[in-house]
Design a protein around this motif. Sequence first.
Motif, short mmCIF file in Angstrom:
data_model
loop_
_atom_site.label_atom_id
_atom_site.label_comp_id
_atom_site.label_asym_id
_atom_site.label_seq_id
_atom_site.Cartn_x
_atom_site.Cartn_y
_atom_site.Cartn_z
N VAL A 63 76.22 -4.55 -58.94
CA VAL A 63 75.75 -3.16 -58.51
C VAL A 63 77.30 -2.58 -58.39
CG1 VAL A 63 73.87 -3.68 -57.10
CG2 VAL A 63 75.97 -3.46 -56.04
N MET A 64 77.14 -1.19 -58.71
CA MET A 64 78.32 -0.23 -58.87
C MET A 64 78.19 1.17 -58.04
SD MET A 64 80.94 1.03 -62.01
CE MET A 64 79.60 1.91 -62.83
N HIS A 65 79.36 1.48 -57.25
CA HIS A 65 78.98 2.55 -56.44
C HIS A 65 80.46 3.61 -57.04
CE1 HIS A 65 80.00 4.90 -52.56
NE2 HIS A 65 79.21 5.67 -53.60
N VAL A 66 79.96 4.63 -57.49
CA VAL A 66 81.29 5.68 -57.93
C VAL A 66 81.45 6.22 -56.56
CG1 VAL A 66 81.88 7.19 -59.47
CG2 VAL A 66 80.37 5.73 -60.40
N ASP A 67 82.59 6.13 -56.28
CA ASP A 67 83.06 6.29 -54.66
C ASP A 67 83.89 7.61 -54.79
OD1 ASP A 67 83.82 6.73 -52.02
OD2 ASP A 67 84.79 4.84 -51.87
N THR A 68 83.47 8.84 -54.40
CA THR A 68 84.44 9.89 -54.39
C THR A 68 85.35 9.78 -53.24
OG1 THR A 68 82.74 11.19 -52.83
CG2 THR A 68 82.49 11.38 -55.22
N GLU A 106 92.41 16.74 -58.38
CA GLU A 106 91.65 17.23 -57.29
C GLU A 106 91.17 18.47 -57.61
OE1 GLU A 106 89.45 16.57 -54.05
OE2 GLU A 106 91.72 15.36 -53.87
N PRO A 107 89.76 18.93 -57.54
CA PRO A 107 89.18 20.32 -57.78
C PRO A 107 89.60 21.33 -56.89
CG PRO A 107 87.54 18.49 -57.93
CD PRO A 107 88.73 17.93 -57.25
N ALA A 108 89.86 22.59 -57.42
CA ALA A 108 90.03 23.77 -56.27
C ALA A 108 89.09 23.78 -55.31
CB ALA A 108 90.50 25.06 -56.94
N ASP A 109 87.75 23.67 -55.56
CA ASP A 109 86.75 23.96 -54.69
C ASP A 109 86.51 22.47 -53.62
OD1 ASP A 109 85.55 22.00 -56.13
OD2 ASP A 109 83.84 23.11 -56.78
N GLY A 110 87.31 21.53 -53.64
CA GLY A 110 87.03 20.46 -52.89
C GLY A 110 86.08 19.49 -53.40
N SER A 111 85.10 19.88 -53.99
CA SER A 111 83.84 18.98 -54.56
C SER A 111 84.38 17.87 -55.59
CB SER A 111 82.67 19.69 -54.79
OG SER A 111 81.79 18.75 -55.22
N ILE A 115 84.35 15.52 -60.98
CA ILE A 115 85.27 14.33 -61.46
C ILE A 115 84.99 13.03 -61.23
CG2 ILE A 115 87.50 15.94 -61.21
CD1 ILE A 115 88.14 14.50 -58.60
N GLN A 116 83.91 12.51 -61.02
CA GLN A 116 82.95 11.18 -60.74
C GLN A 116 83.09 10.73 -62.36
OE1 GLN A 116 79.76 10.28 -57.93
NE2 GLN A 116 79.87 12.40 -57.98
N GLY A 250 74.78 12.47 -51.26
CA GLY A 250 75.94 12.49 -52.28
C GLY A 250 77.32 12.84 -51.48
N ASP A 251 78.04 13.57 -52.29
CA ASP A 251 79.41 13.93 -51.55
C ASP A 251 79.15 14.70 -50.54
OD1 ASP A 251 81.93 15.36 -51.42
OD2 ASP A 251 82.57 14.66 -53.45
N ALA A 252 79.90 14.53 -49.42
CA ALA A 252 79.86 14.90 -48.16
C ALA A 252 80.45 16.57 -48.12
CB ALA A 252 80.47 14.23 -47.04
N SER A 253 80.97 16.94 -49.18
CA SER A 253 81.48 18.00 -49.26
C SER A 253 80.54 19.13 -49.94
CB SER A 253 82.83 18.24 -50.18
OG SER A 253 82.68 17.84 -51.46
N CYS A 254 79.61 18.70 -50.43
CA CYS A 254 78.69 19.57 -51.33
C CYS A 254 77.21 19.35 -50.89
CB CYS A 254 78.92 19.91 -52.73
SG CYS A 254 78.81 18.09 -53.56
N THR A 255 76.92 18.35 -50.04
CA THR A 255 75.60 18.02 -49.90
C THR A 255 74.96 18.59 -48.59
OG1 THR A 255 75.72 16.01 -51.16
CG2 THR A 255 73.85 16.04 -49.76
N ALA A 256 74.14 19.31 -48.66
CA ALA A 256 73.52 19.99 -47.41
C ALA A 256 72.35 19.18 -46.75
CB ALA A 256 73.06 21.31 -47.65
#
Length: 303
Positions: A63-68, A106-111, A115-116, A250-256
């Motif tokens: 199994v593989m996790h693409v970890d942000t 690193e993206p400017a918006d933080g998400s 880049i995954q 998902g990514d804690a910076s963009c998942t509501a």
Amino acid sequence: MSGAQTYRVSHLAALEAESIFIMREVVAELERPVLLFSGGKDSIVMLRLAEKAFAPGRIPFPVMHVDTGHNFPEVIAYRDTRVSDLALHLVVASVPEALEAGLVREPADGSRNRIQTPVLLAAVEKYRFDALFGGARRDEEKARAKERVFSFRDDFGQWDPKNQRPELWSLYNGRHHPGESIRVFPLSNWTELDVWHYIASEGLALPEIYYAHEREVIERDGMLYAVNEFLAARAGETPFVETVRYRTVGDASCTAAVRSVADTVEKVIEEVAATRITERGATRGDDRVSEAAMEDRKREGYF
């Protein structure tokens, strides 16, 4: 015929059988499959299907996790426990390591969702994976509704929605040249409600984040985001405590999160049955960039 019995298979059993058939086809046709596993509900269901598909033997792929690096702690703890319980080989494709190595910026918006993709493609090349099981479903989003069960990707990892292979009579074509790969979606025909019914029927444990709990949040663009080390309140935003749950992880910076009092699987099923907005539409800020946001990312090689 007199006395004949009618054999009926439930909707959920039919979906399970189809998904198991797909997984077995991949193992029979391709050499180096891997299952994308984040600790989210869809990948948890896929892992249970894999257990059933190859029982009494072990699951025959890693199994593989693409970890942000922007993770909800509850989800990572669940991931590690589940991998340990099943004695699986876990491959972590690390976005933080890719940032340090200069593979991505690193993206400017933080998400870090966008880049995954290069990190995923680098891991596919490194480990020579030729089939990647993903938990995408057609009910989630318009671009995913276009995708086949066996989704061909070229040697750049890219997807062409106009160049897809027919899948008549559930015949799947896994032919590919070296460097090319197939994304495989065993849950394509499932809905969010099907997933929850399956979780209930199998008694699957989930990260507590999926059930109603109190969390400090801010409201931004009509969505409730948890205040954490990856997402801080902006000027004019006042954090408050709300009872919420997460429909997708998902990514804690963009998942509501969504307001909810559903603290059991039965209550979640009732809630999902009544909603008319998909989980990505309701909780993923990165999908609101444009109507074609997901399709653009998929063309580049996204999950």
